[in-house]
Design a protein around this motif. Structure first.
Motif, PDB file in Angstrom:
ATOM      1  N   UNK A   1      38.327 121.606 -27.732  1.00 16.03           N
ATOM      2  CA  UNK A   1      37.283 122.248 -28.525  1.00 16.03           C
ATOM      3  C   UNK A   1      36.459 123.232 -27.685  1.00 16.03           C
ATOM      4  N   UNK A   2      36.120 124.355 -28.274  1.00 14.90           N
ATOM      5  CA  UNK A   2      35.349 125.376 -27.549  1.00 14.90           C
ATOM      6  C   UNK A   2      33.937 124.901 -27.218  1.00 14.90           C
ATOM      7  N   UNK A   3      33.432 123.947 -27.999  1.00  9.28           N
ATOM      8  CA  UNK A   3      32.046 123.509 -27.800  1.00  9.28           C
ATOM      9  C   UNK A   3      31.871 122.516 -26.654  1.00  9.28           C
TER      10      UNK A   3
ATOM     11  N   UNK B   1      37.643 110.785 -35.053  1.00  7.84           N
ATOM     12  CA  UNK B   1      36.558 110.016 -35.663  1.00  7.84           C
ATOM     13  C   UNK B   1      36.736 108.537 -35.360  1.00  7.84           C
TER      14      UNK B   1
ATOM     15  N   UNK C   1      41.726 112.079 -37.344  1.00  5.30           N
ATOM     16  CA  UNK C   1      41.895 113.101 -36.310  1.00  5.30           C
ATOM     17  C   UNK C   1      42.260 114.415 -36.966  1.00  5.30           C
ATOM     18  N   UNK C   2      41.278 115.294 -37.068  1.00  2.00           N
ATOM     19  CA  UNK C   2      41.593 116.656 -37.498  1.00  2.00           C
ATOM     20  C   UNK C   2      41.050 117.565 -36.403  1.00  2.00           C
ATOM     21  N   UNK C   3      39.907 118.252 -36.609  1.00  2.00           N
ATOM     22  CA  UNK C   3      39.366 118.994 -35.465  1.00  2.00           C
ATOM     23  C   UNK C   3      38.766 118.004 -34.469  1.00  2.00           C
TER      24      UNK C   3
ATOM     25  N   UNK D   1      40.494 127.471 -29.268  1.00  2.00           N
ATOM     26  CA  UNK D   1      41.139 127.422 -30.585  1.00  2.00           C
ATOM     27  C   UNK D   1      41.752 126.061 -30.907  1.00  2.00           C
ATOM     28  N   UNK D   2      41.127 125.010 -30.422  1.00  2.00           N
ATOM     29  CA  UNK D   2      41.565 123.657 -30.748  1.00  2.00           C
ATOM     30  C   UNK D   2      43.020 123.406 -30.338  1.00  2.00           C
ATOM     31  N   UNK D   3      43.482 124.134 -29.358  1.00  2.00           N
ATOM     32  CA  UNK D   3      44.886 124.074 -28.982  1.00  2.00           C
ATOM     33  C   UNK D   3      45.073 123.831 -27.489  1.00  2.00           C
TER      34      UNK D   3
ATOM     35  N   UNK E   1      31.383 114.199 -42.116  1.00  2.00           N
ATOM     36  CA  UNK E   1      30.130 114.054 -41.348  1.00  2.00           C
ATOM     37  C   UNK E   1      29.420 115.392 -41.113  1.00  2.00           C
TER      38      UNK E   1
ATOM     39  N   UNK F   1      42.543 116.311 -45.549  1.00  2.00           N
ATOM     40  CA  UNK F   1      41.829 117.282 -44.704  1.00  2.00           C
ATOM     41  C   UNK F   1      40.954 116.604 -43.662  1.00  2.00           C
ATOM     42  N   UNK F   2      40.342 115.494 -44.029  1.00  2.00           N
ATOM     43  CA  UNK F   2      39.407 114.872 -43.087  1.00  2.00           C
ATOM     44  C   UNK F   2      40.044 113.784 -42.228  1.00  2.00           C
ATOM     45  N   UNK F   3      41.257 113.342 -42.587  1.00  2.00           N
ATOM     46  CA  UNK F   3      41.857 112.259 -41.799  1.00  2.00           C
ATOM     47  C   UNK F   3      42.861 112.769 -40.768  1.00  2.00           C
ATOM     48  N   UNK F   4      43.761 113.657 -41.157  1.00  2.00           N
ATOM     49  CA  UNK F   4      44.742 114.037 -40.137  1.00  2.00           C
ATOM     50  C   UNK F   4      45.241 115.476 -40.139  1.00  2.00           C
ATOM     51  N   UNK F   5      44.826 116.308 -41.056  1.00  2.00           N
ATOM     52  CA  UNK F   5      45.321 117.685 -41.022  1.00  2.00           C
ATOM     53  C   UNK F   5      44.156 118.659 -41.203  1.00  2.00           C
ATOM     54  N   UNK F   6      43.816 119.347 -40.126  1.00  2.00           N
ATOM     55  CA  UNK F   6      42.652 120.242 -40.213  1.00  2.00           C
ATOM     56  C   UNK F   6      43.026 121.547 -40.908  1.00  2.00           C
TER      57      UNK F   6
ATOM     58  N   UNK G   1      37.466 124.629 -38.123  1.00  2.00           N
ATOM     59  CA  UNK G   1      38.559 123.932 -37.423  1.00  2.00           C
ATOM     60  C   UNK G   1      39.065 124.666 -36.187  1.00  2.00           C
ATOM     61  N   UNK G   2      38.438 125.784 -35.853  1.00  2.00           N
ATOM     62  CA  UNK G   2      38.846 126.584 -34.692  1.00  2.00           C
ATOM     63  C   UNK G   2      40.344 126.905 -34.708  1.00  2.00           C
ATOM     64  N   UNK G   3      40.875 127.122 -35.886  1.00  2.00           N
ATOM     65  CA  UNK G   3      42.283 127.492 -36.005  1.00  2.00           C
ATOM     66  C   UNK G   3      42.356 129.000 -36.176  1.00  2.00           C
TER      67      UNK G   3
ATOM     68  N   UNK H   1      31.755 110.983 -34.291  1.00  2.00           N
ATOM     69  CA  UNK H   1      32.684 112.096 -34.199  1.00  2.00           C
ATOM     70  C   UNK H   1      32.823 112.501 -32.737  1.00  2.00           C
TER      71      UNK H   1
END
Lengths: 135, 253
Positions: B160-162, B120, B115-117, B181-183, A48, A8-13, A96-98, B154
């Motif tokens: 990102x919306x922010x 890092x 790399x998620x949202x 939406x992160x897209x 974080x 979850x924290x490395x590559x898939x949100x 995650x803004x998904x 980070x």
């Protein structure tokens, strides 16, 4: 759980940890509270975020599951699925803004169905300390 | 059992408060290095796995890109020869003048560890990273640092919306770049009267701590409503994040 946090924290949100925590609560009942708390703390450390934020969310979700444990006990597939989808959806949207990501919706469905399948075969699962109603 | 629940909720609230007031940094510091090690290892080892969905989803565009890369490679070899000659000439001229040009910006190299949202990085406050600094790869803007711990940081991505990056097109139209939406990347707050066309190149304008002339992307779709004050456009970002291993944090000296 460790693997879920890393993925979850490395590559898939995707909220794997939340999903596993919910399943842990459904499987182990109140015994899982410490596990859920520690999973939240670890996730906060890895991602974080403010320490304690995820553990608080996971505990509140656990409280909801335990509060409505009888409805879960009836093994109503739609009830459990809609709960999981709502929790995962809100969490994904906030952290995650998904929003309506087809891949993640499918992933949630597959994971929840497989975990529920696992649940139905689990003999010793318990949601609550209270005895189930005799019919 | 209820006691355990309330005890854990209370502990969480106390932890949130203490962490917000930065009283827990002494506890978090020793854990930073093992976390970075685990994340770096997993991120590096999972490169092929991560790229697979991206490849499958964009198979056609990837093959097209490969063809154009091959053409570019050939012309690059020719350019390399010319560049080497020019570099040698430039070096000798600099030596002659005795004044190496001072750079306006300092580039701090960093490795991507997750790399998620967010993206890092394995550098943090101790390496000089501060919140708000821009992150680039070559001349392409990736995002800006939104949180810096002691040894990792980070990065807020353009999707990102922010994020809010002041930008300008090659025609001089100004606006703000933000994500949805992160897209997708959006070019927003563009005045209706300002010219905006598909394929316009979008660059940073140099405001809000971002260095000027960094590439953001190309305008791919324009949404214009005559009744609205502003028009909006979708941007095709130049940043190919799944492939990033090393990036640079930019500090204005």
């Amino acid at each position: 759980m460790v693997l879920a946090i890393i993925i979850e924290t490395v590559f898939l949100s995707f909220p794997f940890t939340l999903l596993l925590s919910m399943v842990a609560v459904m499987l182990l009942g109140r015994k899982s509270l410490w596990l859920v708390f520690l999973a939240g703390i670890s996730l906060d450390l890895f991602s974080l975020r403010l320490l304690g934020l995820d553990s608080l969310i996971f505990l509140l979700v656990a409280a909801l599951i335990l509060r409505y444990s009888r409805k879960f006990q009836l093994q109503s597939v739609w009830y459990v699925l809609s709960f999981i989808f709502t929790a995962v959806g809100l969490y994904s949207l906030y952290f995650y803004q998904q929003f309506f990501n087809l891949l993640y919706l499918l992933l949630t469905l597959i994971l929840s169905v497989s975990l529920m399948y696992f649940l139905s075969f689990s003999v010793n699962y318990e949601y609550t300390d209270k005895k189930p109603l005799a019919v | 059992m209820k006691k355990t629940f309330f005890l854990l909720v209370l502990s969480s609230l106390i932890l949130i408060l203490l962490d917000y007031l930065t009283y827990l940094n002494f506890l978090k510091k020793p854990l930073e290095n093992p976390i970075i090690y685990v994340k770096k290892t997993v991120y590096t080892k999972s490169a092929d796995f991560r790229f697979l969905p991206h490849l499958l989803a964009n198979y056609k565009s990837v093959t097209e890109k490969l063809d154009s890369y091959e053409e570019n490679r050939r012309s690059l070899i020719e350019l390399q020869v010319t560049l080497d000659e020019l570099k040698n000439e430039n070096d000798s001229l600099r030596k002659q003048l005795g004044s190496p040009l001072p750079p306006d910006y300092l580039f701090i190299p960093a490795r991507v560890i997750a790399w998620s949202r967010y993206l890092e990085l394995d550098i943090g406050f101790k390496d000089g990273v501060r919140e708000g600094m821009a992150v680039v790869e070559g001349r392409t803007l990736i995002g800006s640092v939104n949180k810096a711990a002691d040894f990792r940081s980070r990065v807020l991505l353009l999707t990102d919306e922010d994020i809010a990056v002041p930008a300008i097109t090659d025609r001089g139209t100004r606006g703000i770049v933000s994500g949805r939406f992160n897209k997708t990347v959006l070019f927003d707050q563009v005045l209706q009267k300002d010219p905006l066309f598909i394929d316009d190149l979008l660059l940073t304008s140099g405001e809000a701590n971002y260095p000027p002339n960094l590439i953001i992307g190309k305008i791919s779709h324009i949404q214009s409503d005559d009744a609205a004050v502003y028009k909006q456009a979708t941007v095709e970002s130049e940043a190919d994040i799944p492939l990033f291993k090393k990036v640079f944090v930019v500090e204005r000296t």
